[in-house]
Design a protein around this motif. Structure first.
Motif, PDB file in Angstrom:
ATOM      1  N   MET A 195      54.776  62.445  41.045  1.00 51.80           N
ATOM      2  CA  MET A 195      54.084  61.404  40.275  1.00 51.80           C
ATOM      3  C   MET A 195      52.824  60.969  41.010  1.00 51.80           C
ATOM      4  SD  MET A 195      54.372  60.143  37.418  1.00 51.80           S
ATOM      5  CE  MET A 195      53.049  59.204  36.704  1.00 51.80           C
ATOM      6  N   ASN A 196      52.990  60.714  42.323  1.00 43.88           N
ATOM      7  CA  ASN A 196      51.830  60.347  43.116  1.00 43.88           C
ATOM      8  C   ASN A 196      50.825  61.476  43.200  1.00 43.88           C
ATOM      9  OD1 ASN A 196      51.991  57.709  43.785  1.00 43.88           O
ATOM     10  ND2 ASN A 196      53.251  58.043  45.606  1.00 43.88           N
ATOM     11  N   SER A 197      51.364  62.701  43.331  1.00 43.34           N
ATOM     12  CA  SER A 197      50.467  63.851  43.389  1.00 43.34           C
ATOM     13  C   SER A 197      49.662  63.931  42.117  1.00 43.34           C
ATOM     14  CB  SER A 197      51.259  65.147  43.537  1.00 43.34           C
ATOM     15  OG  SER A 197      52.154  65.044  44.589  1.00 43.34           O
ATOM     16  N   PHE A 198      50.335  63.672  41.016  1.00 40.60           N
ATOM     17  CA  PHE A 198      49.664  63.735  39.727  1.00 40.60           C
ATOM     18  C   PHE A 198      48.500  62.745  39.683  1.00 40.60           C
ATOM     19  CE2 PHE A 198      49.245  61.886  35.492  1.00 40.60           C
ATOM     20  CZ  PHE A 198      48.782  63.007  34.816  1.00 40.60           C
ATOM     21  N   ARG A 199      48.745  61.528  40.173  1.00 35.89           N
ATOM     22  CA  ARG A 199      47.692  60.507  40.166  1.00 35.89           C
ATOM     23  C   ARG A 199      46.509  60.919  41.032  1.00 35.89           C
ATOM     24  NH1 ARG A 199      50.575  55.086  40.766  1.00 35.89           N
ATOM     25  NH2 ARG A 199      49.967  55.360  42.911  1.00 35.89           N
ATOM     26  N   ARG A 200      46.831  61.534  42.170  1.00 36.38           N
ATOM     27  CA  ARG A 200      45.750  61.936  43.076  1.00 36.38           C
ATOM     28  C   ARG A 200      44.911  63.044  42.463  1.00 36.38           C
ATOM     29  NH1 ARG A 200      50.124  60.937  47.395  1.00 36.38           N
ATOM     30  NH2 ARG A 200      49.519  58.777  47.714  1.00 36.38           N
ATOM     31  N   ILE A 201      45.615  64.013  41.882  1.00 31.01           N
ATOM     32  CA  ILE A 201      44.902  65.121  41.243  1.00 31.01           C
ATOM     33  C   ILE A 201      44.024  64.590  40.118  1.00 31.01           C
ATOM     34  CG2 ILE A 201      45.245  67.159  39.793  1.00 31.01           C
ATOM     35  CD1 ILE A 201      47.702  67.789  41.552  1.00 31.01           C
ATOM     36  N   ARG A 202      44.557  63.646  39.371  1.00 30.97           N
ATOM     37  CA  ARG A 202      43.782  63.090  38.267  1.00 30.97           C
ATOM     38  C   ARG A 202      42.557  62.352  38.795  1.00 30.97           C
ATOM     39  NH1 ARG A 202      46.660  58.647  34.923  1.00 30.97           N
ATOM     40  NH2 ARG A 202      46.095  57.564  36.842  1.00 30.97           N
ATOM     41  N   ALA A 203      42.736  61.595  39.892  1.00 38.75           N
ATOM     42  CA  ALA A 203      41.585  60.863  40.451  1.00 38.75           C
ATOM     43  C   ALA A 203      40.478  61.834  40.843  1.00 38.75           C
ATOM     44  CB  ALA A 203      42.029  60.046  41.664  1.00 38.75           C
ATOM     45  N   ILE A 204      40.853  62.948  41.460  1.00 42.21           N
ATOM     46  CA  ILE A 204      39.842  63.927  41.875  1.00 42.21           C
ATOM     47  C   ILE A 204      39.191  64.566  40.652  1.00 42.21           C
ATOM     48  CG2 ILE A 204      39.526  66.157  43.030  1.00 42.21           C
ATOM     49  CD1 ILE A 204      41.665  65.208  45.031  1.00 42.21           C
ATOM     50  N   ALA A 205      39.996  64.853  39.648  1.00 41.41           N
ATOM     51  CA  ALA A 205      39.445  65.459  38.434  1.00 41.41           C
ATOM     52  C   ALA A 205      38.458  64.508  37.756  1.00 41.41           C
ATOM     53  CB  ALA A 205      40.581  65.827  37.479  1.00 41.41           C
ATOM     54  N   VAL A 206      38.844  63.246  37.635  1.00 45.03           N
ATOM     55  CA  VAL A 206      37.962  62.274  36.977  1.00 45.03           C
ATOM     56  C   VAL A 206      36.659  62.134  37.753  1.00 45.03           C
ATOM     57  CG1 VAL A 206      37.694  59.825  36.432  1.00 45.03           C
ATOM     58  CG2 VAL A 206      39.829  60.997  35.856  1.00 45.03           C
ATOM     59  N   ASN A 207      36.780  62.087  39.066  1.00 44.31           N
ATOM     60  CA  ASN A 207      35.574  61.951  39.883  1.00 44.31           C
ATOM     61  C   ASN A 207      34.660  63.164  39.717  1.00 44.31           C
ATOM     62  OD1 ASN A 207      33.958  60.622  41.865  1.00 44.31           O
ATOM     63  ND2 ASN A 207      34.651  62.148  43.337  1.00 44.31           N
ATOM     64  N   THR A 208      35.259  64.333  39.555  1.00 45.71           N
ATOM     65  CA  THR A 208      34.463  65.551  39.362  1.00 45.71           C
ATOM     66  C   THR A 208      33.693  65.489  38.047  1.00 45.71           C
ATOM     67  OG1 THR A 208      36.151  66.768  40.576  1.00 45.71           O
ATOM     68  CG2 THR A 208      34.592  68.065  39.287  1.00 45.71           C
ATOM     69  N   VAL A 209      34.371  65.025  37.001  1.00 48.14           N
ATOM     70  CA  VAL A 209      33.696  64.906  35.708  1.00 48.14           C
ATOM     71  C   VAL A 209      32.547  63.905  35.816  1.00 48.14           C
ATOM     72  CG1 VAL A 209      33.957  64.219  33.305  1.00 48.14           C
ATOM     73  CG2 VAL A 209      35.766  65.522  34.420  1.00 48.14           C
ATOM     74  N   LEU A 210      32.833  62.779  36.486  1.00 44.64           N
ATOM     75  CA  LEU A 210      31.790  61.761  36.659  1.00 44.64           C
ATOM     76  C   LEU A 210      30.585  62.338  37.378  1.00 44.64           C
ATOM     77  CD1 LEU A 210      33.284  58.339  37.771  1.00 44.64           C
ATOM     78  CD2 LEU A 210      31.536  58.782  36.061  1.00 44.64           C
ATOM     79  N   VAL A 258      46.169  63.556  50.649  1.00 42.34           N
ATOM     80  CA  VAL A 258      45.835  64.532  49.614  1.00 42.34           C
ATOM     81  C   VAL A 258      45.857  65.905  50.268  1.00 42.34           C
ATOM     82  CG1 VAL A 258      44.023  65.326  48.061  1.00 42.34           C
ATOM     83  CG2 VAL A 258      44.323  62.882  48.454  1.00 42.34           C
ATOM     84  N   SER A 259      46.674  66.819  49.752  1.00 37.33           N
ATOM     85  CA  SER A 259      46.694  68.142  50.366  1.00 37.33           C
ATOM     86  C   SER A 259      45.518  68.944  49.827  1.00 37.33           C
ATOM     87  CB  SER A 259      48.002  68.850  50.044  1.00 37.33           C
ATOM     88  OG  SER A 259      48.001  69.253  48.696  1.00 37.33           O
ATOM     89  N   ARG A 260      45.206  70.011  50.501  1.00 42.55           N
ATOM     90  CA  ARG A 260      44.067  70.822  50.071  1.00 42.55           C
ATOM     91  C   ARG A 260      44.342  71.452  48.714  1.00 42.55           C
ATOM     92  NH1 ARG A 260      41.747  73.527  55.612  1.00 42.55           N
ATOM     93  NH2 ARG A 260      41.923  71.621  56.858  1.00 42.55           N
ATOM     94  N   THR A 261      45.608  71.771  48.463  1.00 45.58           N
ATOM     95  CA  THR A 261      45.967  72.319  47.150  1.00 45.58           C
ATOM     96  C   THR A 261      45.717  71.277  46.058  1.00 45.58           C
ATOM     97  OG1 THR A 261      47.608  73.672  48.232  1.00 45.58           O
ATOM     98  CG2 THR A 261      47.829  73.397  45.860  1.00 45.58           C
ATOM     99  N   HIS A 262      46.109  70.028  46.327  1.00 44.40           N
ATOM    100  CA  HIS A 262      45.827  68.962  45.361  1.00 44.40           C
ATOM    101  C   HIS A 262      44.337  68.872  45.093  1.00 44.40           C
ATOM    102  CE1 HIS A 262      49.707  66.574  46.482  1.00 44.40           C
ATOM    103  NE2 HIS A 262      49.933  67.590  45.678  1.00 44.40           N
ATOM    104  N   PHE A 263      43.581  68.916  46.178  1.00 36.55           N
ATOM    105  CA  PHE A 263      42.130  68.801  46.039  1.00 36.55           C
ATOM    106  C   PHE A 263      41.597  69.887  45.118  1.00 36.55           C
ATOM    107  CE2 PHE A 263      37.945  70.287  47.359  1.00 36.55           C
ATOM    108  CZ  PHE A 263      37.199  69.139  47.200  1.00 36.55           C
ATOM    109  N   LEU A 264      42.035  71.119  45.376  1.00 35.99           N
ATOM    110  CA  LEU A 264      41.515  72.250  44.611  1.00 35.99           C
ATOM    111  C   LEU A 264      41.940  72.178  43.141  1.00 35.99           C
ATOM    112  CD1 LEU A 264      39.729  74.230  46.011  1.00 35.99           C
ATOM    113  CD2 LEU A 264      41.611  75.825  46.142  1.00 35.99           C
ATOM    114  N   ILE A 265      43.176  71.797  42.914  1.00 35.33           N
ATOM    115  CA  ILE A 265      43.645  71.697  41.531  1.00 35.33           C
ATOM    116  C   ILE A 265      42.891  70.593  40.798  1.00 35.33           C
ATOM    117  CG2 ILE A 265      45.625  71.160  40.056  1.00 35.33           C
ATOM    118  CD1 ILE A 265      47.425  72.391  42.154  1.00 35.33           C
ATOM    119  N   GLY A 266      42.731  69.444  41.473  1.00 33.70           N
ATOM    120  CA  GLY A 266      41.998  68.336  40.858  1.00 33.70           C
ATOM    121  C   GLY A 266      40.574  68.738  40.527  1.00 33.70           C
TER     122      GLY A 266
END
Ligand SMILES: Nc1ncnc2c1ncn2[C@@H]1O[C@H](COP(=O)(O)OP(=O)(O)O)[C@@H](O)[C@H]1O
Ligand SMILES: [Mg+2]
Lengths: 258, 315
Positions: free
Chosen positions: A1-16, A94-102
């Motif tokens: 669940m937390n991983s999901f939130r982190r990935i989403r935060a990175i994804a949103v920031n990328t779109v921004l 945040v793991s590097r995998t999370h970062f990349l997926i996000g």
């Protein structure tokens, strides 16, 4: 669940980051010009006006989609490393995998947003020109979007370990080979030399078969499109992209940020 | 490695090789370094440029892997990610997402650290005020000055209220005002019970804020411990005193009493005495009707230690 939130935060920031970037608007601007310009070109011709218009429109969406995919896919990952913003991100839980997926999901969202805008222009121009619109056009544009998601996973893979210049070159290379690999295989099959046949078959197996994402002809000519023609490429892209991300994450996790 | 709960950071025999040129040759950048940071202290990791401070910090942050040895933070190996919710990091010369506003920037990091949604807004407001950027929270980071970036960077490192904060050269590149601001913030962190690990090559900063230091030169730890001990006993530390309107008979008396050379210029004199004698000297001078212009401790010691250490390593 937390991983999901982190990935989403990175994804949103990328779109921004992407939508606050000027170059993206420039690319989008030219894409819209080209799609609209189809109207002008089409008026020059008396035969198959609507087809020329829509052919050009779909080709523009694909071309600029790939240009944007390349630009954001390679650019935004490398920028995080180059400007060292990645240091602070990875110092968080945040793991590097999370970062990349996000990052990947953010890039795909950005691309799809662009596709939606270009598709709207396509629909508008088609309506203005009185060209037919049906589910075939939707399928064609949908598969372009899916293809872009695959192309950007290639860009992410190369960005995970090499310079932006090389990553762009490799991605473009794979894109071109990916579109030719089907024809190459056909050519190879007609060849007498085993080695040629072997090589072209190998290319076809290893590189993504990007022609399978191209339904433009069917759509423009109003041919029926089977569910397999859509379903198979979607599943193919999902597996291919997942595999590439897996490799990218493996490579990225071993990298030293010197 | 260690089970002492007071040890927050534990670095053991870490070596790091960097490839040189095409990558066929290697250069040893860290050569078997070990040190410990204890709970609640401001620890200075001190050394000249190129000594290996940033490399060490990157190993602690899991950004690069040690060639040999290992490190733990709060009892966790640095290759783990979960424990990072208890640490904060401000990199050297930070660049941040300049397309975000200060508030958006902090919100992003709060999300990354898993700060619950309900607490985010309040936490961000508190932090912006804490680093003195409450009026700049809605401006994009691209409009921030260097000092403001350093402060928002510090806020970013603290967004999840971590126990340990790692700062890489937090005061370099700032004007004197900016440095004072950052220094005060670091001291407030200690007052809040946080442990601070700080890289720096600026000696006055070390002396001003650090409780304990490790000195690294060319990839080797040359000293670890209290700065006071390290700066020899303070008693012996030379202090420069400048006096004005000195009666003629006073200068020879000072020379005699304090066995120190007196240098005069115009109506002023300059004397160097040991720190322990400063009180007596001032008493004498004021009693004789002189004015005290300045009292300056001569703290060049760290600098000379660097130089000595460099020489030792060079031999
Ligand atoms: N990316 C890199 N590749 C090769 N050598 C490096 C790299 N980064 C730093 N170094 C070398 O490692 C040594 C230590 O650098 P660094 O840890 O940045 O020092 P400090 O932070 O103490 O100034 C220096 O000699 C530097 O030249
Ligand atoms: Mg450094």
């Amino acid at each position: 669940m937390n991983s999901f939130r982190r990935i989403r935060a990175i994804a949103v920031n990328t779109v921004l980051e992407a939508i606050r970037h000027r170059v993206l608007y420039a690319l989008l601007f030219f894409a819209l010009i080209l799609i609209g310009g189809g109207m002008l070109l089409a008026t020059l011709s008396y035969v198959e006006r609507e087809r020329i218009l829509q052919d050009l429109g779909l080709a523009s969406i694909r071309l600029f989609g790939v240009a944007i995919a390349l630009f954001v896919g390679v650019g935004l990952i490398h920028k995080e490393v180059d400007r060292r913003t990645i240091y602070t991100i990875l110092s968080k839980p945040v793991s590097r995998t999370h970062f990349l997926i996000g990052k990947y999901l953010g890039l795909v969202a950005t691309l799809w947003l662009q596709v939606v805008i270009m598709a709207a222009a396509f629909v508008g121009v088609s309506l203005l020109a009185g060209a037919p619109l049906d589910s075939g056009h939707a399928a064609a544009i949908g598969l372009i979007a899916v293809e872009l998601a695959l192309v950007v996973s290639v860009a992410v893979l190369f960005s995970s370990f090499t310079t932006p210049m090389l990553a762009s070159l490799f991605t473009v290379g794979i894109y071109i080979v990916g579109h030719l690999s089907r024809d190459l295989r056909e050519l190879g099959r007609q060849s007498d030399a085993d080695s040629v046949r072997y090589v072209t078959e190998f290319l076809y197996r290893v590189f993504p078969d990007l022609e399978s994402f191209n339904l433009s002809i069917q759509a423009v000519h109003g041919l029926t499109i089977t569910s397999r023609e859509v379903g198979f490429p979607v599943a193919y892209a999902a597996c291919y992209a997942a595999l590439l991300l897996l490799v990218a994450s493996w490579v990225f996790s071993r990298r030293d940020f010197r | 490695m260690t089970s002492d709960p007071d040890v927050v950071v534990d670095v053991r025999d870490v070596c790091k090789d960097f490839p040189v040129g095409m990558g066929f040759r290697k250069k040893r950048v860290l050569d078997g370094i070990s040190f410990q940071v204890r709970k609640g202290e401001i620890f200075g990791f001190v050394g000249p440029n190129g000594a290996g401070k940033t490399t060490t910090l990157k190993i602690l942050m899991g950004l690069i892997r040690p060639t040999e040895g290992g490190a733990q933070i709060l009892g966790h190996d640095v290759s783990e990610t979960g424990f990072r919710e208890h640490i904060g990091f401000l990199p050297e010369n930070p660049y941040f997402y300049d397309y975000l506003t200060g508030r958006e920037f902090l919100r992003f990091y709060a999300e990354l650290c898993g700060v619950p949604r309900g607490e985010r807004r309040g936490r961000i407001a508190t932090l912006l005020e804490w680093v003195g950027l409450e009026n700049a929270g809605d401006a994009r980071l691209r409009t921030y000055s260097k000092g403001m970036l350093q402060r928002i960077g510090l806020a970013q490192a603290l967004v999840h209220d971590p126990e340990v904060v790692f700062l890489d050269e937090p005061m370099s590149g700032l004007d004197p005002m900016g440095r004072v601001e950052i220094r005060d913030l670091i001291l407030r962190l200690r007052a809040d019970g946080k442990t601070v690990f700080m890289n720096t090559h600026i000696l006055p900063d070390v002396e001003m804020v650090c409780d304990r230091v490790a000195i690294i030169v060319k990839g080797k730890i040359r000293y670890e411990g209290q700065i006071e001990t390290f700066l020899k006993s303070g008693e012996e530390r030379p202090t420069q005193v400048v006096l004005a309107r000195v009666p003629v008979e006073l200068a020879p008396k000072i020379e005699e009493d304090f066995e120190s050379e007196v240098r005069g210029f115009q109506d002023r004199i300059e004397v160097r005495v040991a720190e322990k004698d400063v009180g007596a000297l001032l008493w004498l001078a004021l009693g004789a009707g002189a004015d005290v212009i300045s009292v300056t401790p001569q703290r060049a010691s760290l600098e000379s230690i660097f130089l000595n250490a460099v020489e030792e390593v060079g031999q």
